[in-house]
Scaffold this motif. Structure first.
Motif, PDB file in Angstrom:
ATOM      1  N   VAL A   1       0.838  -1.197   0.000  1.00  0.00           N
ATOM      2  CA  VAL A   1       0.000   0.000   0.000  1.00  0.00           C
ATOM      3  C   VAL A   1       0.875   1.250   0.000  1.00  0.00           C
ATOM      4  N   SER A   2       1.964   1.224   0.760  1.00  0.00           N
ATOM      5  CA  SER A   2       2.869   2.375   0.812  1.00  0.00           C
ATOM      6  C   SER A   2       3.463   2.669  -0.561  1.00  0.00           C
ATOM      7  N   LEU A   3       3.914   1.647  -1.246  1.00  0.00           N
ATOM      8  CA  LEU A   3       4.501   1.850  -2.574  1.00  0.00           C
ATOM      9  C   LEU A   3       3.448   2.352  -3.570  1.00  0.00           C
TER      10      LEU A   3
ATOM     11  N   ILE B   1       3.558   7.759   3.447  1.00  0.00           N
ATOM     12  CA  ILE B   1       4.430   7.973   4.596  1.00  0.00           C
ATOM     13  C   ILE B   1       3.914   7.201   5.810  1.00  0.00           C
ATOM     14  N   VAL B   2       2.627   7.307   6.076  1.00  0.00           N
ATOM     15  CA  VAL B   2       2.065   6.639   7.256  1.00  0.00           C
ATOM     16  C   VAL B   2       2.162   5.124   7.124  1.00  0.00           C
ATOM     17  N   THR B   3       1.714   4.588   6.003  1.00  0.00           N
ATOM     18  CA  THR B   3       1.740   3.132   5.849  1.00  0.00           C
ATOM     19  C   THR B   3       3.162   2.599   5.708  1.00  0.00           C
TER      20      THR B   3
ATOM     21  N   GLY C   1       9.325  -7.242   2.678  1.00  0.00           N
ATOM     22  CA  GLY C   1       8.820  -6.099   1.951  1.00  0.00           C
ATOM     23  C   GLY C   1       9.357  -4.781   2.464  1.00  0.00           C
ATOM     24  N   ASP C   2      10.466  -4.833   3.194  1.00  0.00           N
ATOM     25  CA  ASP C   2      11.047  -3.601   3.725  1.00  0.00           C
ATOM     26  C   ASP C   2      11.449  -2.654   2.600  1.00  0.00           C
ATOM     27  N   GLY C   3      11.937  -3.188   1.504  1.00  0.00           N
ATOM     28  CA  GLY C   3      12.317  -2.354   0.365  1.00  0.00           C
ATOM     29  C   GLY C   3      11.127  -1.636  -0.244  1.00  0.00           C
ATOM     30  N   LEU C   4       9.987  -2.317  -0.294  1.00  0.00           N
ATOM     31  CA  LEU C   4       8.773  -1.677  -0.807  1.00  0.00           C
ATOM     32  C   LEU C   4       8.348  -0.527   0.097  1.00  0.00           C
ATOM     33  N   ALA C   5       8.433  -0.761   1.403  1.00  0.00           N
ATOM     34  CA  ALA C   5       8.058   0.282   2.359  1.00  0.00           C
ATOM     35  C   ALA C   5       8.998   1.477   2.256  1.00  0.00           C
ATOM     36  N   VAL C   6      10.286   1.215   2.119  1.00  0.00           N
ATOM     37  CA  VAL C   6      11.257   2.308   1.991  1.00  0.00           C
ATOM     38  C   VAL C   6      11.012   3.088   0.702  1.00  0.00           C
ATOM     39  N   ALA C   7      10.712   2.387  -0.381  1.00  0.00           N
ATOM     40  CA  ALA C   7      10.429   3.074  -1.648  1.00  0.00           C
ATOM     41  C   ALA C   7       9.189   3.962  -1.517  1.00  0.00           C
ATOM     42  N   GLY C   8       8.156   3.475  -0.844  1.00  0.00           N
ATOM     43  CA  GLY C   8       6.973   4.285  -0.606  1.00  0.00           C
ATOM     44  C   GLY C   8       7.281   5.500   0.255  1.00  0.00           C
TER      45      GLY C   8
END
Length: 96
Positions: free
Chosen positions: A16-18, A37-39, A56-63
């Motif tokens: 969702v963040s990405l 940012i929040v998610t 999925g840490d990379g997806l969160a960082v990209a988002g």
């Protein structure tokens, strides 16, 4: 015998963040960036609490990066518009 392979699921909040970060650059500039940012922060916390079950840490960082960049660009844009038109009004007031 082979040891069983642990299956790690991708965090839904990271996805969702990405997606929200990408939407923040296209369709929903303000809302998408804030949601990204929040998610993103929630997803990274969730992944840190359960590293054996989630990835999925990379997806969160990209988002997070997409969200923060859009917010920073919006702030710079508002400052530019405010300073430009404020200076223009001051110039007009001083000229008359």
């Amino acid at each position: 015998m082979n040891a069983p392979v642990a299956f790690r699921q991708t965090s839904a909040m990271a996805i969702v963040s990405l997606v929200a970060g990408l939407l923040g650059w296209s369709l929903l500039p303000v809302i998408g960036s804030v949601v990204a940012i929040v998610t993103g922060h929630l997803a990274r916390g969730e992944i840190r609490r359960r590293p054996d079950a989630l990835e999925g840490d990379g997806l969160a960082v990209a988002g997070l990066v997409l969200g923060y960049l859009m917010v920073a660009m919006a702030v710079v844009g508002f400052l530019f518009v405010f300073l430009f038109f404020g200076g223009l009004l001051a110039f007009i007031a001083a000229a008359s």
